[in-house]
Design a protein around this motif. Sequence first.
Motif, PDB file in Angstrom:
ATOM      1  N   VAL A   1      19.592 -31.359 -50.495  1.00  0.00           N
ATOM      2  CA  VAL A   1      19.003 -31.199 -51.327  1.00  0.00           C
ATOM      3  C   VAL A   1      19.671 -32.794 -52.074  1.00  0.00           C
ATOM      4  CG1 VAL A   1      18.473 -30.363 -53.489  1.00  0.00           C
ATOM      5  CG2 VAL A   1      18.529 -28.586 -51.946  1.00  0.00           C
ATOM      6  N   SER A   2      20.594 -33.035 -52.250  1.00  0.00           N
ATOM      7  CA  SER A   2      20.705 -34.576 -51.982  1.00  0.00           C
ATOM      8  C   SER A   2      20.243 -35.742 -51.864  1.00  0.00           C
ATOM      9  CB  SER A   2      22.392 -34.751 -52.403  1.00  0.00           C
ATOM     10  OG  SER A   2      22.922 -34.394 -50.444  1.00  0.00           O
ATOM     11  N   ALA A   3      19.676 -35.233 -50.497  1.00  0.00           N
ATOM     12  CA  ALA A   3      18.911 -36.451 -49.594  1.00  0.00           C
ATOM     13  C   ALA A   3      17.333 -36.263 -50.174  1.00  0.00           C
ATOM     14  CB  ALA A   3      18.832 -36.139 -48.104  1.00  0.00           C
ATOM     15  N   ALA A   4      17.232 -34.768 -50.482  1.00  0.00           N
ATOM     16  CA  ALA A   4      15.703 -35.196 -50.561  1.00  0.00           C
ATOM     17  C   ALA A   4      15.592 -35.529 -52.667  1.00  0.00           C
ATOM     18  CB  ALA A   4      15.426 -33.383 -50.579  1.00  0.00           C
ATOM     19  N   ALA A   5      16.289 -35.892 -53.014  1.00  0.00           N
ATOM     20  CA  ALA A   5      16.526 -35.745 -54.872  1.00  0.00           C
ATOM     21  C   ALA A   5      17.480 -37.221 -54.984  1.00  0.00           C
ATOM     22  CB  ALA A   5      17.899 -34.670 -55.455  1.00  0.00           C
ATOM     23  N   ARG A   6      17.709 -38.152 -53.971  1.00  0.00           N
ATOM     24  CA  ARG A   6      18.135 -38.718 -54.196  1.00  0.00           C
ATOM     25  C   ARG A   6      19.190 -39.027 -55.023  1.00  0.00           C
ATOM     26  NH1 ARG A   6      12.047 -41.910 -53.529  1.00  0.00           N
ATOM     27  NH2 ARG A   6      12.663 -43.205 -51.871  1.00  0.00           N
ATOM     28  N   VAL A   7      19.974 -38.058 -54.995  1.00  0.00           N
ATOM     29  CA  VAL A   7      21.387 -38.222 -55.399  1.00  0.00           C
ATOM     30  C   VAL A   7      22.772 -37.863 -54.548  1.00  0.00           C
ATOM     31  CG1 VAL A   7      21.470 -35.976 -56.265  1.00  0.00           C
ATOM     32  CG2 VAL A   7      22.567 -37.281 -57.404  1.00  0.00           C
ATOM     33  N   SER A   8      23.483 -38.948 -54.519  1.00  0.00           N
ATOM     34  CA  SER A   8      24.321 -38.599 -54.087  1.00  0.00           C
ATOM     35  C   SER A   8      25.381 -36.968 -53.786  1.00  0.00           C
ATOM     36  CB  SER A   8      26.184 -39.124 -54.426  1.00  0.00           C
ATOM     37  OG  SER A   8      26.285 -39.077 -55.519  1.00  0.00           O
ATOM     38  N   LEU A   9      25.579 -36.406 -52.874  1.00  0.00           N
ATOM     39  CA  LEU A   9      26.764 -35.423 -52.854  1.00  0.00           C
ATOM     40  C   LEU A   9      27.439 -34.511 -53.290  1.00  0.00           C
ATOM     41  CD1 LEU A   9      26.211 -33.546 -49.008  1.00  0.00           C
ATOM     42  CD2 LEU A   9      28.498 -33.486 -50.733  1.00  0.00           C
ATOM     43  N   GLY A  10      28.172 -35.688 -53.937  1.00  0.00           N
ATOM     44  CA  GLY A  10      28.939 -35.732 -54.429  1.00  0.00           C
ATOM     45  C   GLY A  10      28.521 -35.311 -56.356  1.00  0.00           C
TER      46      GLY A  10
END
Length: 123
Positions: free
Chosen positions: A26-35
């Motif tokens: 989800v973080s990759a798809a949303a372009r937001v860091s995993l943390g």
Amino acid sequence: MILLRRLLGDVLRRQRQRQGRTLREVSAAARVSLGYLSEVERGQKEASSELLSAICDALDVRMSEVMREVSDELSLAELAAMATLSEGDLLRPVLEPVPLPAPGSDRAGAMSSKAAAMDVVAA
């Protein structure tokens, strides 16, 4: 105190878990860091409207659906908080009583005209 960011994070986490997706996906798809996504899900960070939109897009869920679920949970949390109040808390006066002047005193006329004005405002 009910924290909106915590309720929002819970809803987002449940949406992700229902889909069987990882934070990394989800973080990759949303372009937001995993943390950062992890902190949002745990209610430690406030999600901006732009970030929330990106997460909802990544989860393929409407933002209104997420917000509706948050609103429902907020309502339940508020009801639960009200249920924990004792009856004395509910009956406690909000304002302290104000002693009225004795009839015939100079202040009695002023008080009755103020009371009449308040009746007009209240109506």
